[in-house]
Design a protein around this motif. Structure first.
Motif, PDB file in Angstrom:
ATOM      1  N   TRP A 116       0.801  -1.214   0.000  1.00 45.80           N
ATOM      2  CA  TRP A 116       0.000   0.000   0.000  1.00 45.80           C
ATOM      3  C   TRP A 116       0.834   1.264   0.000  1.00 45.80           C
ATOM      4  CZ3 TRP A 116      -4.575   0.396  -1.715  1.00 45.80           C
ATOM      5  CH2 TRP A 116      -5.420  -0.714  -1.682  1.00 45.80           C
ATOM      6  N   GLU A 117       2.007   1.214   0.617  1.00 47.91           N
ATOM      7  CA  GLU A 117       2.864   2.414   0.630  1.00 47.91           C
ATOM      8  C   GLU A 117       3.168   2.855  -0.800  1.00 47.91           C
ATOM      9  OE1 GLU A 117       5.173   5.131   3.137  1.00 47.91           O
ATOM     10  OE2 GLU A 117       3.744   3.561   3.650  1.00 47.91           O
ATOM     11  N   ARG A 118       3.622   1.899  -1.608  1.00 45.71           N
ATOM     12  CA  ARG A 118       3.976   2.228  -2.990  1.00 45.71           C
ATOM     13  C   ARG A 118       2.740   2.505  -3.831  1.00 45.71           C
ATOM     14  NH1 ARG A 118       8.351  -1.014  -6.762  1.00 45.71           N
ATOM     15  NH2 ARG A 118       7.955   0.130  -8.695  1.00 45.71           N
ATOM     16  N   GLN A 119       1.656   1.743  -3.593  1.00 36.63           N
ATOM     17  CA  GLN A 119       0.432   1.962  -4.360  1.00 36.63           C
ATOM     18  C   GLN A 119      -0.132   3.356  -4.144  1.00 36.63           C
ATOM     19  OE1 GLN A 119      -2.627  -1.170  -4.687  1.00 36.63           O
ATOM     20  NE2 GLN A 119      -1.263  -2.433  -3.448  1.00 36.63           N
ATOM     21  N   LEU A 120      -0.170   3.793  -2.891  1.00 34.10           N
ATOM     22  CA  LEU A 120      -0.703   5.121  -2.603  1.00 34.10           C
ATOM     23  C   LEU A 120       0.163   6.212  -3.231  1.00 34.10           C
ATOM     24  CD1 LEU A 120      -1.879   4.861   1.109  1.00 34.10           C
ATOM     25  CD2 LEU A 120      -3.302   5.012  -0.942  1.00 34.10           C
ATOM     26  N   LEU A 121       1.467   6.056  -3.131  1.00 32.36           N
ATOM     27  CA  LEU A 121       2.360   7.050  -3.715  1.00 32.36           C
ATOM     28  C   LEU A 121       2.170   7.113  -5.232  1.00 32.36           C
ATOM     29  CD1 LEU A 121       4.634   9.101  -3.438  1.00 32.36           C
ATOM     30  CD2 LEU A 121       6.265   7.194  -3.563  1.00 32.36           C
ATOM     31  N   ALA A 122       2.119   5.934  -5.891  1.00 29.99           N
ATOM     32  CA  ALA A 122       1.960   5.904  -7.348  1.00 29.99           C
ATOM     33  C   ALA A 122       0.602   6.467  -7.762  1.00 29.99           C
ATOM     34  CB  ALA A 122       2.120   4.471  -7.857  1.00 29.99           C
ATOM     35  N   THR A 123      -0.441   6.138  -7.004  1.00 32.76           N
ATOM     36  CA  THR A 123      -1.783   6.638  -7.334  1.00 32.76           C
ATOM     37  C   THR A 123      -1.851   8.140  -7.166  1.00 32.76           C
ATOM     38  OG1 THR A 123      -2.804   4.540  -6.688  1.00 32.76           O
ATOM     39  CG2 THR A 123      -4.243   6.480  -6.778  1.00 32.76           C
ATOM     40  N   ARG A 124      -1.283   8.651  -6.070  1.00 33.77           N
ATOM     41  CA  ARG A 124      -1.314  10.091  -5.857  1.00 33.77           C
ATOM     42  C   ARG A 124      -0.547  10.830  -6.941  1.00 33.77           C
ATOM     43  NH1 ARG A 124       1.457  12.482  -0.690  1.00 33.77           N
ATOM     44  NH2 ARG A 124       3.224  12.365  -2.117  1.00 33.77           N
ATOM     45  N   GLU A 125       0.595  10.315  -7.316  1.00 27.43           N
ATOM     46  CA  GLU A 125       1.387  10.970  -8.358  1.00 27.43           C
ATOM     47  C   GLU A 125       0.647  10.961  -9.695  1.00 27.43           C
ATOM     48  OE1 GLU A 125       5.071   8.871  -8.291  1.00 27.43           O
ATOM     49  OE2 GLU A 125       5.934  10.122  -6.696  1.00 27.43           O
ATOM     50  N   ALA A 126       0.033   9.817 -10.038  1.00 31.22           N
ATOM     51  CA  ALA A 126      -0.685   9.717 -11.314  1.00 31.22           C
ATOM     52  C   ALA A 126      -1.904  10.632 -11.325  1.00 31.22           C
ATOM     53  CB  ALA A 126      -1.099   8.274 -11.572  1.00 31.22           C
ATOM     54  N   ALA A 127      -2.668  10.644 -10.213  1.00 35.04           N
ATOM     55  CA  ALA A 127      -3.870  11.475 -10.158  1.00 35.04           C
ATOM     56  C   ALA A 127      -3.514  12.957 -10.143  1.00 35.04           C
ATOM     57  CB  ALA A 127      -4.690  11.113  -8.923  1.00 35.04           C
ATOM     58  N   THR A 128      -2.472  13.326  -9.394  1.00 36.01           N
ATOM     59  CA  THR A 128      -2.061  14.723  -9.346  1.00 36.01           C
ATOM     60  C   THR A 128      -1.617  15.202 -10.724  1.00 36.01           C
ATOM     61  OG1 THR A 128      -1.384  14.535  -7.034  1.00 36.01           O
ATOM     62  CG2 THR A 128      -0.461  16.358  -8.295  1.00 36.01           C
ATOM     63  N   ALA A 129      -0.861  14.372 -11.429  1.00 33.78           N
ATOM     64  CA  ALA A 129      -0.407  14.748 -12.772  1.00 33.78           C
ATOM     65  C   ALA A 129      -1.583  14.920 -13.718  1.00 33.78           C
ATOM     66  CB  ALA A 129       0.559  13.687 -13.308  1.00 33.78           C
ATOM     67  N   ALA A 130      -2.545  13.986 -13.668  1.00 34.93           N
ATOM     68  CA  ALA A 130      -3.704  14.081 -14.557  1.00 34.93           C
ATOM     69  C   ALA A 130      -4.532  15.322 -14.251  1.00 34.93           C
ATOM     70  CB  ALA A 130      -4.554  12.822 -14.434  1.00 34.93           C
ATOM     71  N   LEU A 131      -4.801  15.576 -12.979  1.00 33.72           N
ATOM     72  CA  LEU A 131      -5.646  16.706 -12.608  1.00 33.72           C
ATOM     73  C   LEU A 131      -4.963  18.045 -12.874  1.00 33.72           C
ATOM     74  CD1 LEU A 131      -7.112  15.249  -9.300  1.00 33.72           C
ATOM     75  CD2 LEU A 131      -8.347  15.629 -11.444  1.00 33.72           C
ATOM     76  N   SER A 132      -3.641  18.079 -12.813  1.00 37.00           N
ATOM     77  CA  SER A 132      -2.933  19.334 -13.083  1.00 37.00           C
ATOM     78  C   SER A 132      -2.838  19.637 -14.581  1.00 37.00           C
ATOM     79  CB  SER A 132      -1.528  19.289 -12.465  1.00 37.00           C
ATOM     80  OG  SER A 132      -0.737  18.287 -13.078  1.00 37.00           O
TER      81      SER A 132
END
Length: 248
Positions: A116-132
């Motif tokens: 979950w540590e890596r999954q959350l980090l990867a998900t946050r990075e992907a979502a932040t990039a898409a939304l920005s």
């Protein structure tokens, strides 16, 4: 805008269709929408919120990561995209406009389940990039990426909707009650809507197109989703922090 267009060309190039289970071609000749509803109880919902706080992210990101984990388990696929609705009221002029001003951004997942540590980090990075990079309308994104045309929706076939907008009652002598309804059959092959409740629990609606996805998929998704939430909740007690970025 040029930089955002370059981002979408690179980010979504080669995106694969999601390998959802398909019913026999003659079984469902017409598109219908069917909805399955289940609940994350208050204790587990609080554990999800606690995980988000401890890891410096949001409940949206945790549950989007849960959905990605479920889709990996259900399909055996690690590289795919999911749609996330966004508001098109980014200016004062549009903020007061009457109508449904909503578009979609595409969040791409490439990581296998590695904790979950890596999954959350990867998900946050992907979502932040898409939304920005959401200023480019999704229709233009499709034209820029130019994926192979098939009978399926381009780029994503799974839509994740986090319904946390507070209910607003009109200035009349009436009361309002939100009534969840199945997403129209043409919206997406699978739509998952998450509804935080006043009692601390969370309702989850899974709507699928019966001509594109088997009826067995939603119960499978529910069971995997609840198991993933419990797994994520257990990880909330583990040490480790992820630095907060952009409120995601």
């Amino acid at each position: 805008m040029a930089a955002q267009r370059r981002f979408w060309r690179a980010e979504l190039d080669g995106t694969l269709d999601l390998a959802l289970p398909v019913p026999p071609s003659a079984a469902r000749p017409e598109a219908e929408a069917q909805m399955l509803t289940f609940r994350i109880d208050a204790t587990e919902s609080e554990a999800v919120r606690g995980l988000a706080r401890r890891r410096g992210t949001t409940e949206f990101t945790v549950l989007l990561a849960v959905c990605a984990s479920v889709l990996r388990s259900a399909t055996g696929q690690h590289d795919f995209a999911a749609g996330v609705p966004v508001s098109r009221r980014g200016s004062e002029l549009l903020a007061s406009a009457v109508g449904c001003l909503v578009d979609t951004v595409c969040v791409r997942f490439r990581e296998p389940d590695l904790g979950w540590e890596r999954q959350l980090l990867a998900t946050r990075e992907a979502a932040t990039a898409a939304l920005s990079h959401q200023d480019v309308p999704f229709g233009e994104v499709v034209r820029l990426v130019n994926p192979p045309r098939t009978r399926r929706d381009p780029l994503y076939q799974f839509l994740f909707v986090y319904q946390d907008t507070p209910a607003v009652s009109p200035a009349l002598a009436v009361s309002t009650v939100p009534v969840p309804m199945p997403a129209p059959a043409g919206v997406c092959e699978v739509v998952t809507e998450v509804w935080p409740q006043p009692d601390g629990s969370t309702l989850v609606d899974v709507t699928h197109r019966t001509d594109r996805v088997t009826d067995e998929f939603p119960p499978c998704f529910r069971d995997l989703f609840l198991a993933a939430v419990r797994d994520a909740a257990r990880s909330a007690a583990l040490p480790g922090e992820i630095e907060s970025t952009n409120g995601m």
